[in-house]
Scaffold this motif. Sequence first.
Motif, PDB file in Angstrom:
ATOM      1  N   ALA A 243       0.938  -1.108  -0.261  1.00 15.56           N
ATOM      2  CA  ALA A 243       0.026  -0.089   0.032  1.00 15.56           C
ATOM      3  C   ALA A 243       0.796   1.372  -0.073  1.00 15.56           C
ATOM      4  O   ALA A 243       0.416   2.414  -0.199  1.00 15.56           O
ATOM      5  CB  ALA A 243      -0.972  -0.042   1.157  1.00 15.56           C
ATOM      6  N   GLY A 244       2.360   1.025   0.307  1.00 15.54           N
ATOM      7  CA  GLY A 244       2.760   2.398   0.231  1.00 15.54           C
ATOM      8  C   GLY A 244       3.420   2.556  -0.920  1.00 15.54           C
ATOM      9  O   GLY A 244       3.094   2.170  -2.019  1.00 15.54           O
ATOM     10  N   HIS A 245       4.442   3.431  -0.770  1.00 14.33           N
ATOM     11  CA  HIS A 245       5.268   4.008  -2.272  1.00 14.33           C
ATOM     12  C   HIS A 245       5.873   2.763  -2.860  1.00 14.33           C
ATOM     13  O   HIS A 245       6.776   2.035  -2.263  1.00 14.33           O
ATOM     14  CB  HIS A 245       6.214   5.033  -1.944  1.00 14.33           C
TER      15      HIS A 245
ATOM     16  N   VAL B 280       4.273  -3.242  -5.025  1.00 15.19           N
ATOM     17  CA  VAL B 280       3.457  -2.529  -5.687  1.00 15.19           C
ATOM     18  C   VAL B 280       1.876  -2.738  -5.154  1.00 15.19           C
ATOM     19  O   VAL B 280       1.738  -3.840  -4.650  1.00 15.19           O
ATOM     20  CB  VAL B 280       3.460  -2.679  -7.117  1.00 15.19           C
ATOM     21  N   ALA B 281       1.070  -1.514  -5.647  1.00 16.37           N
ATOM     22  CA  ALA B 281      -0.386  -1.949  -5.450  1.00 16.37           C
ATOM     23  C   ALA B 281      -0.769  -3.025  -6.380  1.00 16.37           C
ATOM     24  O   ALA B 281      -0.278  -3.150  -7.383  1.00 16.37           O
ATOM     25  CB  ALA B 281      -1.161  -0.629  -5.596  1.00 16.37           C
ATOM     26  N   LYS B 282      -1.806  -3.864  -5.761  1.00 15.51           N
ATOM     27  CA  LYS B 282      -2.217  -5.006  -6.543  1.00 15.51           C
ATOM     28  C   LYS B 282      -2.904  -4.677  -7.736  1.00 15.51           C
ATOM     29  O   LYS B 282      -2.868  -5.338  -8.751  1.00 15.51           O
ATOM     30  CB  LYS B 282      -3.395  -5.947  -5.832  1.00 15.51           C
ATOM     31  N   ASP B 283      -3.568  -3.371  -8.022  1.00 15.40           N
ATOM     32  CA  ASP B 283      -4.085  -2.984  -9.127  1.00 15.40           C
ATOM     33  C   ASP B 283      -2.997  -2.051 -10.145  1.00 15.40           C
ATOM     34  O   ASP B 283      -3.417  -1.903 -11.257  1.00 15.40           O
ATOM     35  CB  ASP B 283      -5.377  -1.989  -9.007  1.00 15.40           C
TER      36      ASP B 283
END
Length: 232
Positions: A92-94, A109-112
């Motif tokens: 969820a972070g950078h 990385v973000a899952k999306d």
Amino acid sequence: MQIGSIEIEVVSKDIKNMHLRILPPDGRVKISAPYRMNLETIRKFALEKLSWIEKHRAKFLQQKPVRHYEYINGESHYLAGRSYRLRVVDYAGHPKVIIRDQIFIDLLVAKDDDREKRKKVINDWYREQLKLRVPELIKKWEKIIGVEAKEWRIKQMKTRWGSCSIKPRRIWLNLELAKKSDYCLEYVIVHELVHLLEPRHNSRFKAYMDGFMPRWKSYKKELNQGNEALLS
């Protein structure tokens, strides 16, 4: 220009000598020639180099297709000549990249995030890794060779491992070098610094390379495995 079954792209430039390149990924042939040089002279040059052209084009035609990374779990990625297994971690972070247990490259990385975002995160990380390795090598070889580069920069290049702008004394390094071993990176740095002594790839240039780095030809061969003629 057509020589037998080989089509050759001819480009006129403000240069003194002709330059022949075999370009990835499919062995396209390109000749850069000085302005006002007639086509018959260029054709004669191409015919003299025909066996060399056929030899290097054959290597491209025999190669497997270039890997198209999807930046997903399980892919093999390289850093400094070593292979690592990619793990994509929902984060969820950078976004960031971490080497884990000397086996994995963890891509946080973000899952999306899509393929292009993952690719950018990886390439930004490669750029930072290369920035850590280059300064010490340039400093070392400037002292040995007796030259000084005013600056160096990194960019993605399709047909060269490096280049040297003589007047501003600026060196460019291919981002892909982050994946290569230290001695391959060192070879490219030496190659470009030597151009500050001799701009052309002539016998004088080769003599300098032989003196400064006697094994440069073997480093060049390893560097160009699968990337023939990127750095002539």
